[in-house]
Design a protein around this motif. Structure first.
Motif: not given
Length: 376
Positions: A178-187
């Motif tokens: 659901x978009x976790x890869x983007x959150x990991x990258x952002x953080x």
């Protein structure tokens, strides 16, 4: 549809105000047939923009809190008459359910009251128990979340009026990928093992226990990250606790995030944990814990505290593990077990996803709600 079949929902708990009850009541309203529903809710910052996007009418009270006082009773009764509402639903039975006689006098034929964790707590307190009994006496149906809340409510309100209605999960939004890869990258946390907790930052939810147990988790899994998602009154204390323990490199507190972004934050985790605990001699208790179900829908194993109805949202040993939220060492062991055994964690997550798809989908809940409104 026949205007006499319309439903009025009276609630303090409605978006854009955040929270689990708010999300529950909102989701029920959103799934009603067009033109069938009117919502009377308290105000919250951002209400104008939010209400403009709704496919039904939302009438806002002038203030951020409605109490069962004559002015609120008059407004609710006027809406019943003007909108020709046959059924009134109280988004939380306590305390607004005390308005039931007023809406009946205005023409409502059926009154349904939803209950959550706080009504179960009221049932165990002498003064509040009497108020809850008065509320229940005027209901045609009173919902409960699970066995924990049913057992307590049945001591006070007529058991024959109790009907189970727990929140559902949107399996299209809460899903693996659901978009976790983007959150990991952002953080900036990349591929590190992540324990995520998505919840309001309040003492009952147990985020402080997660921080206290985190050094022990790091001894077992040195590159692990604790991701605390949400805002609330405990944020400042949690930030101080993280700093005092020198955990700034492994604990991230995001603060509030938009509701639409929550699935991605769940998906950023490998394990979901919220070691909730009962406080204030049972007055502050977890009614169910919809976040556990949303985590399962996202394919995560869950670590849940044994508070109130939280165990109803977990299949012990199958979709997650139950812990004592007041024992950091126990929480640390559970987290370390799942982080060190990714295969077991993934299997639990897959079983959780299948369970949600089978029993907790919103279309099933919406069908039960419709039957409840008609007495079917």
């Amino acid at each position: 549809m026949n205007p006499r079949g319309r439903v009025l929902i009276v609630t303090n708990d409605f978006p854009p105000r955040p929270g689990g009850i708010q999300a529950f009541v909102h989701a029920l309203a959103e799934r009603r047939p067009p033109g069938s529903t009117v919502v009377y809710a308290s105000r919250w910052p951002g209400w104008e923009e939010f209400d403009a996007r709704r496919p039904y009418r939302v009438v806002r009270h002038p203030t951020s809190l409605m109490l069962p006082l004559p002015g609120v009773a008059r407004r609710a009764a006027a809406l019943v008459r003007r909108e020709k509402c046959e059924t009134v639903v109280f988004g939380a039975a306590a305390p607004l359910g005390l308005l039931a006689p007023a809406v009946r006098a205005a023409g409502a034929r059926r009154v349904v009251m939803l209950t959550h964790g706080h009504e179960a707590a009221w049932a165990g307190t002498p003064l509040a128990r009497g108020v809850l009994a008065r509320i229940g006496a005027h209901a045609d149906a009173i919902t409960y979340l699970g066995e924990y809340t049913r057992e307590r409510l049945a001591r006070v309100v007529p058991p024959s009026r109790l009907v189970r209605l727990a929140p559902g999960v949107d399996t299209e939004l809460f899903r693996p990928g659901a978009g976790g890869a983007g959150v990991r990258a952002e953080l900036g946390i990349g591929g590190r093992p992540v324990v995520v907790c998505v919840s309001r930052l309040v003492a009952r939810k147990g985020q402080d226990t997660l921080v206290r147990c985190w050094p022990a988790v790091l001894r077992a899994v040195p590159d692990a990250v604790l991701l605390l998602v949400g805002g609330g009154p405990s944020r400042r204390a949690l930030t101080r606790l993280v700093a005092a323990r020198g955990l700034g490199g492994s604990v991230v507190i995001t603060g509030p995030v938009p509701w639409s972004s929550l699935p991605a934050y769940f998906d950023a985790g490998d394990v979901f944990a919220m070691p909730c605990r009962t406080r204030l001699r049972g007055l502050d208790v977890e009614g169910l814990g919809i976040v556990y179900l949303e985590a399962s829908a996202t394919g995560l194993p869950v670590v849940a505290g044994r508070s109130g109805g939280a165990p109803d949202a977990v299949r012990e040993g199958e979709t997650g593990l139950l812990v004592d939220g007041d024992r950091p060492e126990q929480v640390a062991r559970a987290l370390a077990v799942l982080l060190k055994d990714p295969d077991r964690a993934r299997e639990m997550g897959a079983r959780g996803r299948a369970w949600i798809e089978r029993e907790w989908r919103w279309d099933l809940v919406a069908g039960r709600f419709s039957e409840l409104l008609t007495g079917g």
